[in-house]
Design a protein around this motif. Sequence first.
Motif, short mmCIF file in Angstrom:
data_model
loop_
_atom_site.label_atom_id
_atom_site.label_comp_id
_atom_site.label_asym_id
_atom_site.label_seq_id
_atom_site.Cartn_x
_atom_site.Cartn_y
_atom_site.Cartn_z
N VAL A 37 0.96 -1.21 -0.11
CA VAL A 37 0.09 -0.19 0.05
C VAL A 37 0.86 0.95 -0.08
N VAL A 38 0.58 2.12 -0.92
CA VAL A 38 1.43 3.44 -0.93
C VAL A 38 0.76 4.64 -0.60
N ALA A 39 -0.78 4.54 -0.54
CA ALA A 39 -1.73 5.65 -0.29
C ALA A 39 -3.18 5.28 0.34
N PHE A 40 -3.56 6.05 0.91
CA PHE A 40 -5.25 5.86 1.46
C PHE A 40 -5.93 6.91 1.17
N ALA A 41 -7.41 6.59 0.97
CA ALA A 41 -8.30 7.79 0.84
C ALA A 41 -9.74 7.47 1.16
N GLU A 42 -10.49 8.05 1.76
CA GLU A 42 -11.97 7.72 1.96
C GLU A 42 -12.69 8.83 1.02
N LEU A 43 -13.77 8.11 0.38
CA LEU A 43 -14.68 9.03 -0.69
C LEU A 43 -15.88 8.47 -0.69
N GLN A 44 -16.90 9.12 -0.38
CA GLN A 44 -18.31 8.79 -0.67
C GLN A 44 -18.48 7.45 -0.08
N GLY A 45 -18.13 6.87 1.38
CA GLY A 45 -18.64 5.82 2.01
C GLY A 45 -17.60 4.72 1.67
N MET A 46 -16.51 4.89 0.76
CA MET A 46 -15.68 3.97 0.47
C MET A 46 -14.21 4.23 0.90
N LEU A 47 -13.48 3.31 1.19
CA LEU A 47 -11.90 3.35 1.62
C LEU A 47 -11.46 2.79 0.44
N PHE A 49 -7.46 1.65 -0.73
CA PHE A 49 -5.96 1.57 -0.60
C PHE A 49 -5.29 1.42 -2.02
N ALA A 50 -4.36 2.18 -2.29
CA ALA A 50 -3.50 2.32 -3.50
C ALA A 50 -2.62 1.59 -3.34
N CYS A 51 -2.30 0.32 -3.97
CA CYS A 51 -1.39 -0.45 -3.77
C CYS A 51 -0.54 -0.40 -5.14
N THR A 52 0.90 -0.94 -5.14
CA THR A 52 1.60 -0.41 -6.43
C THR A 52 1.30 -1.07 -7.56
N ASP A 53 0.23 -2.14 -7.46
CA ASP A 53 -0.16 -2.68 -8.79
C ASP A 53 -1.71 -2.76 -8.94
N HIS A 54 -2.41 -2.26 -7.94
CA HIS A 54 -3.83 -2.65 -7.78
C HIS A 54 -4.61 -1.54 -6.68
N LEU A 55 -5.83 -1.34 -7.22
CA LEU A 55 -6.67 -0.59 -6.11
C LEU A 55 -7.66 -1.28 -5.59
N LEU A 56 -7.70 -1.24 -4.12
CA LEU A 56 -8.77 -1.80 -3.34
C LEU A 56 -9.37 -0.99 -2.61
N ALA A 57 -10.78 -1.16 -3.10
CA ALA A 57 -11.94 -0.32 -2.52
C ALA A 57 -12.87 -1.16 -1.52
N VAL A 58 -12.96 -0.56 -0.19
CA VAL A 58 -13.60 -1.30 0.73
C VAL A 58 -14.95 -0.39 1.11
N ASP A 59 -16.21 -0.80 1.00
CA ASP A 59 -17.34 -0.18 1.37
C ASP A 59 -17.25 -0.15 2.82
N MET A 60 -17.38 1.07 3.47
CA MET A 60 -17.28 1.20 4.88
C MET A 60 -18.52 0.67 5.74
N GLN A 61 -19.68 0.61 4.88
CA GLN A 61 -21.04 -0.07 5.79
C GLN A 61 -20.99 -1.51 5.70
N THR A 62 -20.76 -2.04 4.48
CA THR A 62 -20.85 -3.50 4.23
C THR A 62 -19.62 -4.17 4.45
N GLU A 106 -18.58 5.85 -9.03
CA GLU A 106 -19.68 5.29 -9.43
C GLU A 106 -19.78 4.16 -10.24
N THR A 107 -18.83 3.98 -11.25
CA THR A 107 -18.51 2.93 -11.95
C THR A 107 -17.18 2.25 -11.87
N PHE A 108 -16.55 2.61 -10.91
CA PHE A 108 -15.26 2.13 -10.55
C PHE A 108 -14.29 1.94 -11.46
N SER A 109 -14.31 2.89 -12.47
CA SER A 109 -13.27 2.83 -13.73
C SER A 109 -12.45 4.02 -13.50
#
Length: 186
Positions: A37-47, A49-62, A106-109
């Motif tokens: 993980v190189v960076a973290f952000a919280e936006l619109q109820g999602m966390l 985690f920017a990793c060197t080769d992928h982006l992990l999005a975690v829904d804060m509710q579910t 919205e589209t995770f793109s």
Amino acid sequence: VSALYEDSEGYVYAVSEKGIAMLKEDTSSLVSRSSNVVAFAELQGMLYFACTDHLLAVDMQTREQKNMDLSAFGVGEVTAMTLTGNNPQQLFIGFRDNTIGRLSPETFSLSLRKEKMGRVRYMFPDPENLLWIATEKTGIWSYNTEKDRFRHYEHSNNVMSYYVDTLANVRHAGDRVWIKMNNWGF
């Protein structure tokens, strides 16, 4: 532990060689085995985690997770991530190969913009929706998020040769943005 992040609900995320662990009071749970993980952000109820080769999005509710393979874009490793502006906030990711990407939650793109600026080292948002980008090259770049336009700033070298501070920095104070450019210039 290589990094610690805290979300708006008070959960702490510790990144180590074992992955990302979520900590709250006396309990902990493994969120992901991703450890780069190189960076973290919280936006619109999602966390995010920017990793060197992928982006992990975690829904804060579910706590549902989504992954985006960023290596498939062919723009090198992720080097930075930041949120810009305040109406609405936007999430940007910086890459090793002259590229920034804007995430659509919205589209995770991801839409990419390539500019001959070098490897993105840091990204600094300002209140006017400009994204300031520091690379390994002298000076600093701005990216106007509304007009989709890059601009490079460079100051003439008028510093003593015995000391060159290579780290860029951007600070907002009052109604001014103060920029210390990469290598030299203010």
